[in-house]
Design a protein around this motif. Structure first.
Motif, mmCIF file in Angstrom:
data_model
loop_
_atom_site.group_PDB
_atom_site.id
_atom_site.type_symbol
_atom_site.label_atom_id
_atom_site.label_comp_id
_atom_site.label_asym_id
_atom_site.label_seq_id
_atom_site.Cartn_x
_atom_site.Cartn_y
_atom_site.Cartn_z
ATOM 1 N N THR A 367 0.832 -1.216 0.000
ATOM 2 C CA THR A 367 0.000 0.000 0.000
ATOM 3 C C THR A 367 0.857 1.253 0.000
ATOM 4 N N PHE A 368 1.899 1.248 0.812
ATOM 5 C CA PHE A 368 2.778 2.424 0.911
ATOM 6 C C PHE A 368 3.425 2.733 -0.437
ATOM 7 N N ILE A 369 4.013 1.716 -1.083
ATOM 8 C CA ILE A 369 4.702 1.951 -2.360
ATOM 9 C C ILE A 369 3.700 2.371 -3.439
ATOM 10 N N THR A 370 2.533 1.701 -3.471
ATOM 11 C CA THR A 370 1.524 2.028 -4.494
ATOM 12 C C THR A 370 1.058 3.472 -4.352
ATOM 13 N N LEU A 371 0.728 3.883 -3.129
ATOM 14 C CA LEU A 371 0.252 5.256 -2.914
ATOM 15 C C LEU A 371 1.348 6.273 -3.204
ATOM 16 N N PHE A 372 2.588 5.931 -2.879
ATOM 17 C CA PHE A 372 3.698 6.847 -3.143
ATOM 18 C C PHE A 372 3.866 7.055 -4.655
ATOM 19 N N LEU A 373 3.816 5.956 -5.417
ATOM 20 C CA LEU A 373 3.920 6.068 -6.877
ATOM 21 C C LEU A 373 2.720 6.816 -7.459
ATOM 22 N N ALA A 374 1.534 6.570 -6.895
ATOM 23 C CA ALA A 374 0.339 7.273 -7.371
ATOM 24 C C ALA A 374 0.437 8.759 -7.081
ATOM 25 N N CYS A 375 0.989 9.099 -5.920
ATOM 26 C CA CYS A 375 1.161 10.507 -5.549
ATOM 27 C C CYS A 375 2.122 11.207 -6.507
ATOM 28 N N LEU A 376 3.145 10.492 -6.960
ATOM 29 C CA LEU A 376 4.095 11.073 -7.912
ATOM 30 C C LEU A 376 3.499 11.201 -9.313
ATOM 31 N N GLY A 377 2.361 10.531 -9.555
ATOM 32 C CA GLY A 377 1.677 10.682 -10.830
ATOM 33 C C GLY A 377 1.836 9.531 -11.793
ATOM 34 N N PHE A 378 2.556 8.483 -11.390
ATOM 35 C CA PHE A 378 2.779 7.369 -12.309
ATOM 36 C C PHE A 378 1.521 6.528 -12.513
ATOM 37 N N LEU A 379 0.559 6.628 -11.599
ATOM 38 C CA LEU A 379 -0.650 5.807 -11.683
ATOM 39 C C LEU A 379 -1.873 6.691 -11.872
ATOM 40 N N SER A 380 -1.777 7.652 -12.789
ATOM 41 C CA SER A 380 -2.852 8.609 -13.027
ATOM 42 C C SER A 380 -4.007 7.961 -13.772
ATOM 43 N N PRO A 381 -5.188 8.633 -13.837
ATOM 44 C CA PRO A 381 -6.318 8.078 -14.594
ATOM 45 C C PRO A 381 -5.993 7.819 -16.057
ATOM 46 N N ALA A 382 -5.038 8.578 -16.621
ATOM 47 C CA ALA A 382 -4.672 8.385 -18.029
ATOM 48 C C ALA A 382 -3.961 7.059 -18.250
ATOM 49 N N ASN A 383 -3.333 6.555 -17.210
ATOM 50 C CA ASN A 383 -2.605 5.292 -17.312
ATOM 51 C C ASN A 383 -3.529 4.174 -16.844
ATOM 52 N N ARG A 384 -4.391 3.728 -17.733
ATOM 53 C CA ARG A 384 -5.499 2.840 -17.359
ATOM 54 C C ARG A 384 -5.007 1.520 -16.772
ATOM 55 N N GLY A 385 -5.633 1.129 -15.651
ATOM 56 C CA GLY A 385 -5.329 -0.156 -15.029
ATOM 57 C C GLY A 385 -4.011 -0.214 -14.293
ATOM 58 N N ALA A 386 -3.250 0.913 -14.303
ATOM 59 C CA ALA A 386 -1.907 0.883 -13.714
ATOM 60 C C ALA A 386 -1.962 0.685 -12.201
ATOM 61 N N LEU A 387 -2.950 1.267 -11.536
ATOM 62 C CA LEU A 387 -3.044 1.178 -10.073
ATOM 63 C C LEU A 387 -3.209 -0.277 -9.627
ATOM 64 N N MET A 388 -4.140 -0.983 -10.275
ATOM 65 C CA MET A 388 -4.391 -2.384 -9.909
ATOM 66 C C MET A 388 -3.209 -3.264 -10.295
ATOM 67 N N THR A 389 -2.644 -3.034 -11.465
ATOM 68 C CA THR A 389 -1.489 -3.819 -11.905
ATOM 69 C C THR A 389 -0.328 -3.659 -10.935
ATOM 70 N N CYS A 390 -0.061 -2.418 -10.548
ATOM 71 C CA CYS A 390 1.028 -2.122 -9.614
ATOM 72 C C CYS A 390 0.804 -2.827 -8.276
ATOM 73 N N SER A 391 -0.428 -2.783 -7.774
ATOM 74 C CA SER A 391 -0.738 -3.408 -6.484
ATOM 75 C C SER A 391 -0.516 -4.918 -6.530
ATOM 76 N N VAL A 392 -1.013 -5.559 -7.582
ATOM 77 C CA VAL A 392 -0.891 -7.023 -7.690
ATOM 78 C C VAL A 392 0.573 -7.434 -7.818
ATOM 79 N N VAL A 393 1.327 -6.748 -8.671
ATOM 80 C CA VAL A 393 2.738 -7.088 -8.880
ATOM 81 C C VAL A 393 3.524 -6.891 -7.589
ATOM 82 N N LEU A 394 3.274 -5.776 -6.885
ATOM 83 C CA LEU A 394 3.975 -5.531 -5.626
ATOM 84 C C LEU A 394 3.638 -6.594 -4.591
ATOM 85 N N TRP A 395 2.363 -6.958 -4.510
ATOM 86 C CA TRP A 395 1.974 -7.981 -3.536
ATOM 87 C C TRP A 395 2.703 -9.297 -3.826
ATOM 88 N N VAL A 396 2.786 -9.661 -5.093
ATOM 89 C CA VAL A 396 3.468 -10.904 -5.467
ATOM 90 C C VAL A 396 4.949 -10.852 -5.079
#
Length: 651
Positions: A367-396
C-alpha cells in the motif's frame, strides 16, 4: 512560542505540498499528432479512431461489453492490449465504426440501422436487453486518443459537470415520470416509452502545433451531446424531428438508425499536458473535498498531538517514580511495572497471530509503495489499469517480508511447527481472497458480464501466486527462522500472574471497540470518495491527499493502540498481544458498517447478483484492511511495551 510557530509552518507546508502532489500527474503515454488528409506521415496521423469500452451502471455492479447491446460495430474489430489491472476491473476496449478525418466536419452521418422484427425470439431478446440497459441507466464509455469522451452539462448553481460517460437512453414510467436522462428534453413525455440516444454530436478540440516545434495538432478535449431522432428507414437521415421511441411492449417492428455529427475546434489555451483538468475540476465532489479533508486532518493531527503529549508526560513520571522507590515499596503499588514478569509471555494461538502479521506487513508495504507512486503521478487516470497492476505485482514480489516477519515472530513466540507456519503465511489469507474472488467471478460469468475474468487470466494469477509469491515467502521464512528470536528486555516468570478484576472499560471487548473509532474518524471522508470511485464509476485522482490520510491513519492506529495498551497494563492485564492487533484492526469493522450504510443510503443497486457482488468485494476490502490496520497497531504496541520495560530497573 517559536516551537509552535515552526510546527505550524511545517504543517502548512506539508499540506500545500500534498495538495500540489494531488493535482500533478504523468499522462503515461506519448502525445499523438494529427494532420489533415494529404499532410500525414509517420509522425502525424490523419485518421482519428474512436474506441468503445464496457458499459456500466450505478444501479448494477454488472458491466457489459459494447457488442452485447447490439449497437453498430466495426467491420474489423481490433482490441488494444490490456494490462492485468484493466482485465481485473472489467475494461474491454475495442474499435468502433466511429472514424473521423482530422479537421473534417461531418453532419448527420449514418452508421447503421438495427431492425427488430416482431415475433422473432432473437430480436425480442436483443431489444429486451437494450430496454433493460436503458431502465438501469447503463452508460457508454468512449475513448479518443486515450481521453474519455465526456458529456458536459450544467448542474445546480450553474456549475458545469463533465461526465466521462453518457446513457444509452432513458425511460418515461407508466405514471409519466421521467427517469434519469429523460429530464433533458421536454419531448420525452410519452408514458411507458423508452427513448434511445441514437445520435451524438461530437466536438473535438485541438491545440495547434505551429510555432511550438512539432507538426500538426494534438487533441486536448473530446465532448459530445447525446440526442434522440427517429430517422428509421431513411437512407439520408436529417437528424431532426421527433425523438426515437421504443414502446415498453413489443407490439410492432422497431427500427433504430444510429447517426453522428463531428466538429473540430482550435483552442491553443489548453496545453496537452493539462488536457484532463477540465474533467477533474468539474467533478461534483472537488470543491467540497478541500475543506472537509483539511478540517479532518487538522482535527486528527491535533488529537494525535494531545495523545502523544499525555503519554509522554505520564510515562515519564511513571518511570521516574518506579526507578526512585525501593523495590519493597514498589511491590505494594499497582501499575504496569508489576506485570513485568508476564508481559512478554507468548500469546495463545501465536501461530495465527504471526501469520496475520506476516500478511499485514506484505499489505502495508504494498500500500505504501503504491500510494507513493500514485502521488508522484505514475498511476494517473490516463494510465489505465496501472493502479491495480502495480498493487498485484507488488503484492506478489513482497512475499519475502511476509515470510520473514511471520517466521521471526513465530520463533519469538516459541513455536516449533515452522512448516505449517510458512504454508499458512503463503496460502491462508491469499486463499480466502482468491476463493471469494473466484465465487464472484462465477456470478459474473453466469450473468454474462464483461467483468468476468477470462480463464487464462485466472491461471496467470495462480501462476504469479504459486510460482513467485509462495517461493519468495519460503525464502523470507528461511531467513526469519535462521535469525535468533527477538530478545525481550525482561525475563518471563514461570508461573503466570493472576489478573485482577477489571473495570468495564479495561475489559477486552469495550477497549477493542473503542480503539477503532479514532482511526476510522480519520479516513471516513476519503472512504466516501473511494467508494464513489468504485461503485459510482467516478474518477479518483487525489492521491496526494490519500497518501496524507494514509500517514494520518498510521499515526492514529499506533497512538490509539498504545494508549489503550498502556491503560490495560496499568490495570495489570498483560494479555496485550492479540488485543493490540484487534484494537486497531477493529477499524475494519467500522469500514464494513460504513459500506453497509453506503449501500443502502447512496446506491440504487437492484438485483440479487449485484447485491452479492457488492458485499463479496466489500468482504475482500474489509479483510485486507483488517490485516493492514491490525499489523500497524501490533508493531506500535510491541515497540512501546519493549521500550517502557527496557528503561525500568527490574531485580
Amino acid at each position: 512560542m517559536k516551537t509552535r510557530i515552526d510546527t505550524d509552518f511545517v504543517l502548512v507546508f506539508t499540506l500545500v505540498a500534498f495538495s500540489t502532489c494531488s493535482g500533478f500527474y504523468l499522462p503515461g503515454i506519448a502525445p499523438v499528432s494529427f494532420c489533415e488528409d494529404g499532410k500525414g506521415g509517420d509522425d502525424c496521423q490523419t485518421l482519428i479512431q474512436l474506441f468503445v469500452n464496457r458499459l456500466d451502471s450505478v444501479e448494477s455492479v454488472l458491466p457489459y461489453e459494447y457488442d452485447v447491446f447490439d449497437f453498430c460495430t466495426d467491420n474489423v474489430e481490433r482490441r488494444p492490449s490490456e494490462n492485468l489491472g484493466q482485465v481485473l476491473f472489467g475494461e474491454r476496449i475495442e474499435t468502433s465504426p466511429y472514424k473521423f478525418s482530422f479537421k473534417k466536419d461531418e453532419k448527420c452521418q449514418k452508421l447503421c440501422t438495427k431492425t427488430y422484427v416482431k415475433g422473432k425470439t432473437e430480436d425480442k431478446n436483443m431489444l429486451d436487453f437494450l430496454k433493460r440497459g436503458m431502465q438501469l441507466n447503463y452508460q457508454h464509455h468512449w475513448i479518443v486518443d486515450n481521453m474519455p469522451v465526456t458529456w458536459c452539462y450544467e448542474v445546480e448553481d450553474s456549475q458545469k459537470y463533465c461526465n466521462p460517460g453518457f446513457p444509452i437512453g432513458c425511460l418515461i414510467t407508466s405514471e409519466g415520470r421521467p427517469k434519469d436522462a429523460c429530464v433533458i428534453n421536454g419531448e420525452f413525455n410519452k408514458k411507458d416509452t423508452f427513448y434511445v440516444f441514437n445520435h451524438v454530436d461530437i466536438k473535438l478540440t485541438y491545440h495547434n502545433g505551429e510555432g511550438e516545434g512539432w507538426r500538426g495538432a494534438r487533441l486536448v478535449a473530446a465532448t459530445l451531446e447525446p440526442k434522440s431522432f427517429n430517422n428509421a428507414g431513411a437512407d439520408k437521415p436529417t437528424c431532426e424531428g421527433r425523438p426515437m421511441e421504443v414502446p415498453v411492449l413489443f407490439n410492432s417492428d422497431v427500427k433504430i438508425t444510429y447517426t453522428y455529427s463531428v466538429t473540430f475546434e482550435e483552442n491553443n489555451a489548453i496545453k496537452w499536458a493539462s488536457r484532463w483538468d477540465y474533467i477533474l475540476v468539474s467533478m461534483p465532489h472537488t470543491n467540497i473535498q478541500w475543506f472537509s479533508i483539511m478540517n479532518s486532518l487538522v482535527i486528527v493531527l491535533f488529537l494525535s498531538g494531545m495523545v502523544a503529549m499525555i503519554m509522554l508526560r505520564t510515562l515519564h513520571k511513571d518511570i521516574a517514580r518506579y526507578n526512585q522507590v525501593d523495590q519493597d515499596d514498589a511491590q505494594e503499588e499497582s501499575g504496569w511495572k508489576q506485570v513485568h514478569g508476564d508481559v512478554f509471555r507468548p500469546p495463545t494461538k501465536g501461530m495465527m497471530l504471526s501469520v496475520f502479521l506476516g500478511q499485514g506487513t506484505q499489505i502495508f508495504i504494498m500500500t505504501f509503495i503504491t500510494l507513493f507512486l500514485a502521488c508522484l503521478g505514475f498511476l494517473s487516470p490516463a494510465n489505465r489499469g496501472a493502479l491495480m497492476t502495480c498493487s498485484v505485482v507488488l503484492w506478489v514480489l513482497l512475499g519475502t517480508p511476509a515470510g520473514y516477519v511471520s517466521a521471526r515472530l513465530y520463533k519469538t513466540f516459541g513455536g516449533e511447527k515452522w512448516k505449517l507456519n510458512v504454508l499458512l503465511t503463503a496460502l491462508l489469507c491469499p486463499g480466502i481472497v482468491f476463493a471469494d474472488f473466484f465465487l464472484m467471478n462465477l456470478i459474473l460469468w453466469v450473468e454474462g458480464s464483461s467483468a468476468a475474468i477470462p480463464f487464462g487470466t485466472l491461471v496467470a494469477i495462480l501462476a504469479l501466486w504459486f510460482g513467485i509469491s509462495v517461493p519468495l515467502t519460503f525464502i523470507g521464512a528461511y531467513f526469519g527462522f535462521k535469525k535468533p528470536a527477538i530478545e525481550q528486555p525482561v525475563r518471563t516468570n514461570q508461573i503466570p500472574r493472576q489478573i485482577p478484576e477489571q473495570s468495564f472499560f479495561t475489559k477486552p471487548v469495550p477497549g477493542i471497540i473503542m480503539g477503532g473509532i479514532l482511526p476510522f474518524g480519520s479516513i471516513f471522508i476519503q472512504l466516501f470518495f473511494i467508494l464513489n470511485s468504485i461503485w459510482s464509476h467516478q474518477m479518483y485522482y487525489m492521491f496526494g491527499f490519500l497518501f496524507l490520510v494514509f500517514i494520518i491513519l498510521l499515526i492514529t492506529c499506533s497512538e490509539a493502540t498504545i494508549l489503550l495498551c498502556y491503560f490495560h497494563l496499568c490495570a495489570e492485564d498483560y494479555h496485550w498481544w492479540w488485543r493490540s492487533f484487534l484494537t486497531s484492526g477493529f477499524t475494519a469493522v467500522y469500514l464494513f458498517v460504513y459500506a453497509v450504510h453506503y449501500f443502502f443510503s447512496k446506491l440504487q443497486i437492484v438485483g440479487a447478483a449485484s447485491t452479492i457482488l457488492y458485499f463479496g468485494y466489500t468482504a475482500i476490502m474489509v479483510l485486507i484492511f483488517f490485516l493492514f490496520t491490525g499489523t500497524i497497531g501490533f508493531f506500535a504496541c510491541f515497540w512501546f511495551v519493549s521500550k517502557i520495560y527496557s528503561v525500568v530497573k527490574v531485580d
